[in-house]
Design an enzyme around this catalytic site. Structure first.
Site, PDB file in Angstrom:
ATOM      1  N   ASP A  94      -3.032   1.434  25.015  1.00  0.00           N
ATOM      2  CA  ASP A  94      -4.263   1.841  25.689  1.00  0.00           C
ATOM      3  C   ASP A  94      -5.167   2.680  24.776  1.00  0.00           C
ATOM      4  O   ASP A  94      -6.331   2.864  25.080  1.00  0.00           O
ATOM      5  CB  ASP A  94      -3.951   2.649  26.947  1.00  0.00           C
ATOM      6  CG  ASP A  94      -3.273   1.817  28.012  1.00  0.00           C
ATOM      7  OD1 ASP A  94      -3.402   0.581  27.988  1.00  0.00           O
ATOM      8  OD2 ASP A  94      -2.583   2.411  28.860  1.00  0.00           O
ATOM      9  N   ARG A  99      -2.630   4.582  35.826  1.00  0.00           N
ATOM     10  CA  ARG A  99      -1.345   4.084  36.313  1.00  0.00           C
ATOM     11  C   ARG A  99      -0.349   3.770  35.209  1.00  0.00           C
ATOM     12  O   ARG A  99       0.834   3.661  35.462  1.00  0.00           O
ATOM     13  CB  ARG A  99      -1.561   2.824  37.154  1.00  0.00           C
ATOM     14  CG  ARG A  99      -2.286   3.084  38.440  1.00  0.00           C
ATOM     15  CD  ARG A  99      -2.283   1.846  39.319  1.00  0.00           C
ATOM     16  NE  ARG A  99      -2.714   0.655  38.627  1.00  0.00           N
ATOM     17  CZ  ARG A  99      -3.876   0.055  38.803  1.00  0.00           C
ATOM     18  NH1 ARG A  99      -4.738   0.558  39.651  1.00  0.00           N
ATOM     19  NH2 ARG A  99      -4.180  -1.031  38.141  1.00  0.00           N
ATOM     20  N   ASP A 100      -0.828   3.592  33.971  1.00  0.00           N
ATOM     21  CA  ASP A 100       0.082   3.087  32.950  1.00  0.00           C
ATOM     22  C   ASP A 100      -0.388   3.520  31.555  1.00  0.00           C
ATOM     23  O   ASP A 100      -0.959   2.725  30.819  1.00  0.00           O
ATOM     24  CB  ASP A 100       0.136   1.561  33.047  1.00  0.00           C
ATOM     25  CG  ASP A 100       1.165   0.929  32.120  1.00  0.00           C
ATOM     26  OD1 ASP A 100       2.101   1.637  31.701  1.00  0.00           O
ATOM     27  OD2 ASP A 100       1.029  -0.259  31.812  1.00  0.00           O
ATOM     28  N   VAL A 101      -0.156   4.767  31.195  1.00  0.00           N
ATOM     29  CA  VAL A 101      -0.558   5.270  29.880  1.00  0.00           C
ATOM     30  C   VAL A 101       0.474   4.833  28.849  1.00  0.00           C
ATOM     31  O   VAL A 101       1.661   5.083  29.003  1.00  0.00           O
ATOM     32  CB  VAL A 101      -0.683   6.815  29.886  1.00  0.00           C
ATOM     33  CG1 VAL A 101      -1.023   7.326  28.498  1.00  0.00           C
ATOM     34  CG2 VAL A 101      -1.730   7.261  30.888  1.00  0.00           C
TER      35      VAL A 101
END
Length: 100
Positions: free
Chosen positions: A96, A90-92
């Site tokens: 990360d 959902r949120d690269v």
């Protein structure tokens, strides 16, 4: 969410996913579940921290290192998408990408 925990467990053997060392699910008073996840410590931090250090030192990151990170990210996303059923992150973001 409990489904996130299940998906992470399913991908735990993937070389592009942080190993989940332990977990616990709690049920707070309001009825919402909360998952507590324990991941390994990455002593070199993450890609964003490396970029910040580079900018602070005035020494640009090597192109080879940036290309290696990009290739690893593409392989990780391809691995997620080839899973059955396909998974999506959902949120690269640079934070990360961990370095050990």
């Amino acid at each position: 969410r409990s489904s996130d925990l299940g998906y992470h467990k399913a991908m735990n053997n993937c070389s592009h996913v942080m190993q989940l060392l332990a977990h616990e699910t709690k049920m707070p008073l309001l009825g919402n579940s909360e998952a507590l996840l324990l991941f390994p410590f990455y002593n070199k931090g993450n890609a964003q921290e490396a970029v910040d250090r580079s900018l602070g030192n005035g020494i640009p990151l090597q192109e080879k290192r940036i290309l290696q990170w990009s290739l690893c990210l593409c392989e990780a996303i391809a691995s997620f998408h080839s899973h059955d059923p396909p998974l999506a992150h959902r949120d690269v973001k640079p934070r990360d990408r961990k370095s050990g």
